[in-house]
Design a protein around this motif. Sequence first.
Motif, PDB file in Angstrom:
ATOM      1  N   UNK A   1      29.087  37.948  53.621  1.00  0.00           N
ATOM      2  CA  UNK A   1      29.193  38.767  52.424  1.00  0.00           C
ATOM      3  C   UNK A   1      29.079  40.252  52.651  1.00  0.00           C
ATOM      4  N   UNK A   2      28.982  40.704  53.894  1.00  0.00           N
ATOM      5  CA  UNK A   2      28.899  42.148  54.149  1.00  0.00           C
ATOM      6  C   UNK A   2      30.230  42.837  53.863  1.00  0.00           C
ATOM      7  N   UNK A   3      31.336  42.202  54.261  1.00  0.00           N
ATOM      8  CA  UNK A   3      32.668  42.719  53.968  1.00  0.00           C
ATOM      9  C   UNK A   3      33.521  41.576  53.427  1.00  0.00           C
ATOM     10  N   UNK A   4      34.549  41.942  52.644  1.00  0.00           N
ATOM     11  CA  UNK A   4      35.358  40.929  51.970  1.00  0.00           C
ATOM     12  C   UNK A   4      36.841  41.175  52.214  1.00  0.00           C
ATOM     13  N   UNK A   5      37.593  40.077  52.277  1.00  0.00           N
ATOM     14  CA  UNK A   5      39.057  40.117  52.329  1.00  0.00           C
ATOM     15  C   UNK A   5      39.573  39.557  51.016  1.00  0.00           C
ATOM     16  N   UNK A   6      40.439  40.313  50.337  1.00  0.00           N
ATOM     17  CA  UNK A   6      41.037  39.860  49.088  1.00  0.00           C
ATOM     18  C   UNK A   6      42.207  38.939  49.423  1.00  0.00           C
ATOM     19  N   UNK A   7      42.057  37.655  49.082  1.00  0.00           N
ATOM     20  CA  UNK A   7      43.093  36.666  49.399  1.00  0.00           C
ATOM     21  C   UNK A   7      44.080  36.472  48.253  1.00  0.00           C
ATOM     22  N   UNK A   8      43.931  37.268  47.198  1.00  0.00           N
ATOM     23  CA  UNK A   8      44.864  37.182  46.086  1.00  0.00           C
ATOM     24  C   UNK A   8      44.541  36.039  45.140  1.00  0.00           C
ATOM     25  N   UNK A   9      45.381  35.812  44.147  1.00  0.00           N
ATOM     26  CA  UNK A   9      45.149  34.735  43.179  1.00  0.00           C
ATOM     27  C   UNK A   9      45.378  33.365  43.806  1.00  0.00           C
ATOM     28  N   UNK A  10      44.933  32.341  43.108  1.00  0.00           N
ATOM     29  CA  UNK A  10      45.124  30.983  43.620  1.00  0.00           C
ATOM     30  C   UNK A  10      46.617  30.674  43.703  1.00  0.00           C
ATOM     31  N   UNK A  11      47.038  29.944  44.731  1.00  0.00           N
ATOM     32  CA  UNK A  11      48.467  29.713  44.965  1.00  0.00           C
ATOM     33  C   UNK A  11      49.040  28.539  44.172  1.00  0.00           C
ATOM     34  N   UNK A  12      48.708  28.477  42.888  1.00  0.00           N
ATOM     35  CA  UNK A  12      49.220  27.375  42.057  1.00  0.00           C
ATOM     36  C   UNK A  12      50.484  27.765  41.305  1.00  0.00           C
ATOM     37  N   UNK A  13      50.765  29.072  41.258  1.00  0.00           N
ATOM     38  CA  UNK A  13      51.922  29.607  40.534  1.00  0.00           C
ATOM     39  C   UNK A  13      51.855  29.325  39.043  1.00  0.00           C
ATOM     40  N   UNK A  14      50.664  29.014  38.536  1.00  0.00           N
ATOM     41  CA  UNK A  14      50.457  28.833  37.095  1.00  0.00           C
ATOM     42  C   UNK A  14      49.897  30.135  36.542  1.00  0.00           C
ATOM     43  N   UNK A  15      50.529  30.674  35.547  1.00  0.00           N
ATOM     44  CA  UNK A  15      50.150  31.975  35.011  1.00  0.00           C
ATOM     45  C   UNK A  15      48.700  31.962  34.508  1.00  0.00           C
ATOM     46  N   UNK A  16      47.942  32.965  34.934  1.00  0.00           N
ATOM     47  CA  UNK A  16      46.564  33.106  34.476  1.00  0.00           C
ATOM     48  C   UNK A  16      45.587  32.134  35.091  1.00  0.00           C
ATOM     49  N   UNK A  17      45.974  31.418  36.145  1.00  0.00           N
ATOM     50  CA  UNK A  17      45.096  30.406  36.734  1.00  0.00           C
ATOM     51  C   UNK A  17      44.027  31.074  37.603  1.00  0.00           C
ATOM     52  N   UNK A  18      42.905  30.387  37.748  1.00  0.00           N
ATOM     53  CA  UNK A  18      41.863  30.850  38.665  1.00  0.00           C
ATOM     54  C   UNK A  18      41.075  29.652  39.203  1.00  0.00           C
ATOM     55  N   UNK A  19      40.345  29.884  40.268  1.00  0.00           N
ATOM     56  CA  UNK A  19      39.523  28.845  40.890  1.00  0.00           C
ATOM     57  C   UNK A  19      38.206  28.778  40.133  1.00  0.00           C
ATOM     58  N   UNK A  20      38.002  27.680  39.401  1.00  0.00           N
ATOM     59  CA  UNK A  20      36.899  27.567  38.452  1.00  0.00           C
ATOM     60  C   UNK A  20      35.605  27.104  39.108  1.00  0.00           C
ATOM     61  N   UNK A  21      35.697  26.196  40.050  1.00  0.00           N
ATOM     62  CA  UNK A  21      34.507  25.690  40.728  1.00  0.00           C
ATOM     63  C   UNK A  21      34.926  25.183  42.092  1.00  0.00           C
ATOM     64  N   UNK A  22      34.092  25.425  43.105  1.00  0.00           N
ATOM     65  CA  UNK A  22      34.451  25.056  44.476  1.00  0.00           C
ATOM     66  C   UNK A  22      33.199  24.604  45.215  1.00  0.00           C
ATOM     67  N   UNK A  23      33.335  23.564  46.041  1.00  0.00           N
ATOM     68  CA  UNK A  23      32.235  23.041  46.847  1.00  0.00           C
ATOM     69  C   UNK A  23      32.706  22.922  48.295  1.00  0.00           C
ATOM     70  N   UNK A  24      31.776  22.607  49.190  1.00  0.00           N
ATOM     71  CA  UNK A  24      32.147  22.365  50.581  1.00  0.00           C
ATOM     72  C   UNK A  24      31.822  20.931  50.958  1.00  0.00           C
ATOM     73  N   UNK A  25      32.666  20.359  51.795  1.00  0.00           N
ATOM     74  CA  UNK A  25      32.451  19.026  52.357  1.00  0.00           C
ATOM     75  C   UNK A  25      32.130  19.200  53.831  1.00  0.00           C
TER      76      UNK A  25
END
Length: 688
Positions: A298-322
């Motif tokens: 978290x010291x520095x960040x890379x902007x990876x852009x919006x989620x690649x779903x191509x759905x207008x206004x979409x965002x990543x709502x919740x994410x976990x790790x396996x």
Amino acid sequence: MKTWKCQGPALRVNHVLWLPLMAFMLANHVFAGEIPWTVKEIIPGGRIDAIATAGNGLVIVGTRNPNPGWIFYSTDNGVNWQKGQRLPSTEDRTGVTCLACAKNGNCFAINESSELFRSVDRGKTWTRLCKVSQGPERRGAALSYGLCITKQGTILISDTDSSGGYVYRSTDEGASFSRIGPVSSKALYRFEVVRNGIMVNGWEGSIYKSENDGRDWQLWDKMDTTALYATEYMRPETVVQASEAGFVYEANLDTKGQFKQVGKPGAAADDFVYIGYSTLIYTTYTGSRDVFISYDRGSTWIDDGPVPTHAEGDWLDHVISLELEDSVIAIGGTHKGFVLRAAYARADLYAKTFDSKKYTYPGAPQKDFDKGLIGSLYDPQELDEPEDVFIDGKFAYVPCRGSNNLAVIDISDPRKPILVSSFRDPELIDAMGVAKHEDFVYVASYSNHTCLVLDARDPADLKKVFAFPVGTDGPTTDRLRKVVYHDGYLYLTHSSEGKLYIADAHDPGRPAIIGSVATGDGAFAVFVKGRYAYVGGCFPGRSLKVIDIADKTHPMVVATLSDSARYGCTCGFQSSGDKLVAIAYSSNSLTVFDISDPGKPVEAGFLQSDVLYGPNRLAVAGKKAFMINSIDDCFVQIDLSSPRHPSIDYVAPSWRLKKVYGMAEKGGLLYMAGRDSRYFLVVDPKKY
């Protein structure tokens, strides 16, 4: 605190839609950004804000408006998905806000109306248990957003009661609940299980923490005037928090109320997920709704852009790790009904984040660690931050700080170590040190300054028989480090008090403190020989202390060797005849002390090298010393054939040794444990 039975219509659905999702899925496509996402649409237009894993390949998601209340599940770690059951709700608002799965495989879901559901068949069918919160919800919000299962198996649920946020607690798998609070003056959101407790965030802009399995909650820090949704624990001691205003905060888990603002990478924060190896993903839900990734905690960040779903206004709502043995997977749901999945090979992620320019091995032959690896056990739940390894017979006892447990591993076949039990108890927080004598195991709780006594006649079923505090109560007395058994007594080091405590263990099931001595330095490692105890000064500290223990009720410091450059944080001892071998974490050194006159040790040999970054555990066999280093993640063999001139034979680095912190030797084999890698490893040094 109010308690009631959790009763409700025992609705049960007798059929499930076992339809493959071919009709609902888009073909996999990979976004060529920083994060290697693959994308699948599983419910067109639907919102996925709840995800959980039950292990063994099972991942479950739940949906909210405009297609609320559906469960989808994957049995192959999120590659393929099946449509399951719609939760049998009796309320109007049916969107699934959170999911959690217990160690026994039972899974639970909470919805916007605070209805609780349970599945006992890995997410296929669900039963409504009850409506948990009865309070009036915060206007425009769901009544419950948070659901978690603690390390003790307790269910916790939060609410958005307009009079203040409450926590509901069940110790009987949802059959009944106690209402605790209000914890906050405003609504509560979601929980985060951390090393020594549970945190909960919410609309007050504050973090609250419980260190007794959710029974009591205290304000940990207030850091923003807007809501807090995204909280994440980064092993071993960091909590990262972001706000609706987009600010990111960070704090050390051991320092209450000291969050500091560290940046503002994007817009309003929605979620974090830590995938290990210093890598953190951050999602936002306003502005451009971009996803960010950091490779330096978290010291520095890379902007990876919006989620690649191509759905207008979409965002990543919740994410976990396996967490898998050789890989780690980030998996999340979006506002428009897509599942995103990014898989990383552990070795590749480690290579990307390891500072190979800073940590080098000049002049030391480098070996392939895997060449000597003959057995391994990976378990992210039961080997989270292992702190040490103690071997007795065919069993290894491994105390783990992160998972608050003592893992017992059968090593009768070193090539196939097997976890046979995992002991947990509310008093065992930050498991740190372990010792054993005959039928009893002694475990030191670091932050609870308590020593637990376990009946170990059946290593597969350890039972607590006694516990006793070590040291005084207070805000700076929670650093109980090590416990050593010797000749009827326990020797316990307490670094924040800088003391060595002695307990009479002639009644091995009920030891009692009979004496202590202040070392004038932090107390960490301890080694006992004859009438003397040798204590290493560490956290803080820079010394070897010699303590006369002939009178156990009045031990006395009789000699001190102090040198911050040479003995900084002395954290491990091993004996070799009339020599005492010590390592110093902060000084990157190994020292050989001559203890032929045991009350007056003399430095006989010294090795200091940039190859030794953060040595923390040591084993000696014959003319060889074996050392593990937790900063540059490597194993080192040192030649002691000339004690005055110890020298490095070779170094063997590995991603499997990420923050390696425990080691013991038996029969020519080395047994190691990695705090961040969550591996138990068996190494044959003769193979190098």
